[in-house]
Design a protein around this motif. Structure first.
Motif, PDB file in Angstrom:
ATOM      1  N   GLU A 155      46.435  25.373  44.222  1.00 29.37           N
ATOM      2  CA  GLU A 155      46.900  26.271  45.277  1.00 29.37           C
ATOM      3  C   GLU A 155      46.119  27.586  45.311  1.00 29.37           C
ATOM      4  N   SER A 156      45.281  27.852  44.333  1.00 29.26           N
ATOM      5  CA  SER A 156      44.569  29.124  44.258  1.00 29.26           C
ATOM      6  C   SER A 156      43.495  29.223  45.332  1.00 29.26           C
ATOM      7  N   VAL A 157      43.393  30.400  45.944  1.00 23.18           N
ATOM      8  CA  VAL A 157      42.343  30.654  46.927  1.00 23.18           C
ATOM      9  C   VAL A 157      41.599  31.922  46.533  1.00 23.18           C
ATOM     10  N   VAL A 158      40.364  32.051  47.016  1.00 26.06           N
ATOM     11  CA  VAL A 158      39.622  33.282  46.803  1.00 26.06           C
ATOM     12  C   VAL A 158      40.310  34.388  47.598  1.00 26.06           C
ATOM     13  N   GLU A 159      40.688  35.453  46.896  1.00 31.42           N
ATOM     14  CA  GLU A 159      41.418  36.562  47.516  1.00 31.42           C
ATOM     15  C   GLU A 159      40.425  37.646  47.896  1.00 31.42           C
ATOM     16  N   SER A 160      40.161  37.761  49.199  1.00 36.93           N
ATOM     17  CA  SER A 160      39.137  38.678  49.689  1.00 36.93           C
ATOM     18  C   SER A 160      39.640  39.380  50.937  1.00 36.93           C
ATOM     19  N   HIS A 161      39.276  40.665  51.078  1.00 34.24           N
ATOM     20  CA  HIS A 161      39.593  41.407  52.290  1.00 34.24           C
ATOM     21  C   HIS A 161      38.565  41.160  53.382  1.00 34.24           C
ATOM     22  N   VAL A 162      37.505  40.449  53.046  1.00 35.50           N
ATOM     23  CA  VAL A 162      36.394  40.267  53.978  1.00 35.50           C
ATOM     24  C   VAL A 162      36.313  38.838  54.499  1.00 35.50           C
ATOM     25  N   PHE A 163      36.453  37.869  53.582  1.00 35.11           N
ATOM     26  CA  PHE A 163      36.242  36.479  53.951  1.00 35.11           C
ATOM     27  C   PHE A 163      37.562  35.729  54.058  1.00 35.11           C
ATOM     28  N   ALA A 164      37.544  34.689  54.871  1.00 31.26           N
ATOM     29  CA  ALA A 164      38.715  33.826  54.987  1.00 31.26           C
ATOM     30  C   ALA A 164      38.966  33.136  53.656  1.00 31.26           C
ATOM     31  N   PRO A 165      40.249  32.874  53.316  1.00 34.06           N
ATOM     32  CA  PRO A 165      40.545  32.248  52.027  1.00 34.06           C
ATOM     33  C   PRO A 165      39.978  30.835  51.926  1.00 34.06           C
ATOM     34  N   VAL A 193      42.752  26.310  27.478  1.00 34.73           N
ATOM     35  CA  VAL A 193      43.010  27.103  28.676  1.00 34.73           C
ATOM     36  C   VAL A 193      44.310  27.892  28.541  1.00 34.73           C
ATOM     37  N   TRP A 194      44.234  29.210  28.761  1.00 28.85           N
ATOM     38  CA  TRP A 194      45.444  30.034  28.880  1.00 28.85           C
ATOM     39  C   TRP A 194      45.715  30.345  30.348  1.00 28.85           C
ATOM     40  N   TYR A 195      44.804  31.022  31.016  1.00 32.89           N
ATOM     41  CA  TYR A 195      44.983  31.304  32.445  1.00 32.89           C
ATOM     42  C   TYR A 195      43.832  30.698  33.225  1.00 32.89           C
ATOM     43  N   ALA A 196      44.192  29.994  34.290  1.00 35.44           N
ATOM     44  CA  ALA A 196      43.183  29.368  35.139  1.00 35.44           C
ATOM     45  C   ALA A 196      43.737  29.221  36.547  1.00 35.44           C
ATOM     46  N   SER A 197      42.858  28.920  37.486  1.00 38.05           N
ATOM     47  CA  SER A 197      43.283  28.649  38.852  1.00 38.05           C
ATOM     48  C   SER A 197      44.034  27.318  38.905  1.00 38.05           C
ATOM     49  N   THR A 198      44.765  27.119  39.973  1.00 36.14           N
ATOM     50  CA  THR A 198      45.430  25.848  40.248  1.00 36.14           C
ATOM     51  C   THR A 198      44.951  25.335  41.599  1.00 36.14           C
ATOM     52  N   SER A 256      39.253  27.607  48.800  1.00 29.27           N
ATOM     53  CA  SER A 256      39.760  27.164  47.504  1.00 29.27           C
ATOM     54  C   SER A 256      39.012  27.845  46.358  1.00 29.27           C
ATOM     55  N   ALA A 257      39.778  28.284  45.368  1.00 25.41           N
ATOM     56  CA  ALA A 257      39.192  28.905  44.177  1.00 25.41           C
ATOM     57  C   ALA A 257      39.385  28.038  42.947  1.00 25.41           C
ATOM     58  N   HIS A 258      39.796  26.808  43.162  1.00 26.74           N
ATOM     59  CA  HIS A 258      40.122  25.943  42.018  1.00 26.74           C
ATOM     60  C   HIS A 258      38.924  25.114  41.601  1.00 26.74           C
ATOM     61  N   THR A 259      38.519  25.292  40.356  1.00 23.73           N
ATOM     62  CA  THR A 259      37.466  24.471  39.761  1.00 23.73           C
ATOM     63  C   THR A 259      37.984  23.938  38.433  1.00 23.73           C
ATOM     64  N   PRO A 260      38.280  22.652  38.354  1.00 24.75           N
ATOM     65  CA  PRO A 260      38.752  22.094  37.084  1.00 24.75           C
ATOM     66  C   PRO A 260      37.750  22.356  35.966  1.00 24.75           C
ATOM     67  N   SER A 261      38.260  22.512  34.783  1.00 26.35           N
ATOM     68  CA  SER A 261      37.504  22.761  33.549  1.00 26.35           C
ATOM     69  C   SER A 261      37.093  24.212  33.393  1.00 26.35           C
TER      70      SER A 261
END
Length: 219
Positions: A165-175, A158-163, A177-182
């Motif tokens: 604290e990461s959330v889906v960043e959308s102008h339409v939907f409420a934030p 892994v070089w770059y991945a969610s943590t 969690s965007a974190h999925t291990p592995s």
């Protein structure tokens, strides 16, 4: 984009080339061109001939090989042979946007990797400094990217991945969690004596361009 100069060579393998690639990735191509002779191939035989000359790096810029593995399997075999003898190959660009989802797993399986299709969204990804090694200080600690991640990634790749604290960043939907291990939006594995990498970013973010340059040894 072929050239006769004697600088290190970077090969772009573009079997499903789309004209807007050069506009989208202009900053990356210009940065590479400052350090290397950049050459593009769109058919199998020129690709194999150039691979035999051991370029500095190979960028697989679209899903052509994976989408037609029966047709281009010998090119993928040649790329993997190049990697195993010490080369660097990076799957990037339009690959994540246009590869057929079911083709990702068998494509990477030929390299001995378990990577599969993962999540697709925009979120802030964070660098694994340990895995990036000496390049870590030259790369952004984190950046937002809209990417198709790969799943079932060994933590060492892994070089770059969610943590957490990461959330889906959308102008339409409420934030949410965007974190999925592995999963990883940017991953790099040692294959034989070389390196095989994946970048899922679909928008050519500056951080992704920096990652490509770092993996090629040009940052």
């Amino acid at each position: 984009m072929a050239t006769n100069d004697d600088r290190p060579r970077v090969l772009l393998v573009s079997f499903e080339f789309m004209e807007f690639f050069d506009d989208t990735y202009k900053p990356l191509i210009e940065a590479l061109s400052e350090k290397a002779a950049v050459q593009r191939v769109k058919t199998a035989n020129p690709a194999i001939r150039t691979l035999e000359q051991d370029p500095k790096a190979v960028l697989i810029t679209d899903g052509g090989i994976a989408n037609e593995l029966g047709k281009y399997g010998r090119v993928w075999d040649a790329i993997l042979a190049y990697v195993r003898r010490g080369g660097t190959a990076i799957v990037m660009g339009h690959f994540s946007s246009f590869v057929k989802p079911d083709n990702i797993k068998p494509f990477f399986a030929k390299a001995g990797l378990s990577w599969e299709r993962g999540s697709y969204h925009r979120t802030t990804t964070t660098l694994n400094r340990t895995n990036a090694g000496p390049m870590a200080d030259k790369l952004p600690a984190s950046y937002s990217q809209k990417a198709l991640s790969v799943s079932k990634v060994d933590p060492a790749h892994v070089w770059y991945a969610s943590t957490a604290e990461s959330v889906v960043e959308s102008h339409v939907f409420a934030p949410t969690s965007a974190h999925t291990p592995s999963e990883a939006a940017v991953a790099l594995a040692v294959v034989g004596d070389g390196k095989l990498a994946y970048l899922g970013d679909v928008n050519a973010e500056d951080g992704s361009n920096d990652a490509v340059l770092a993996m090629c040894g040009f940052l």
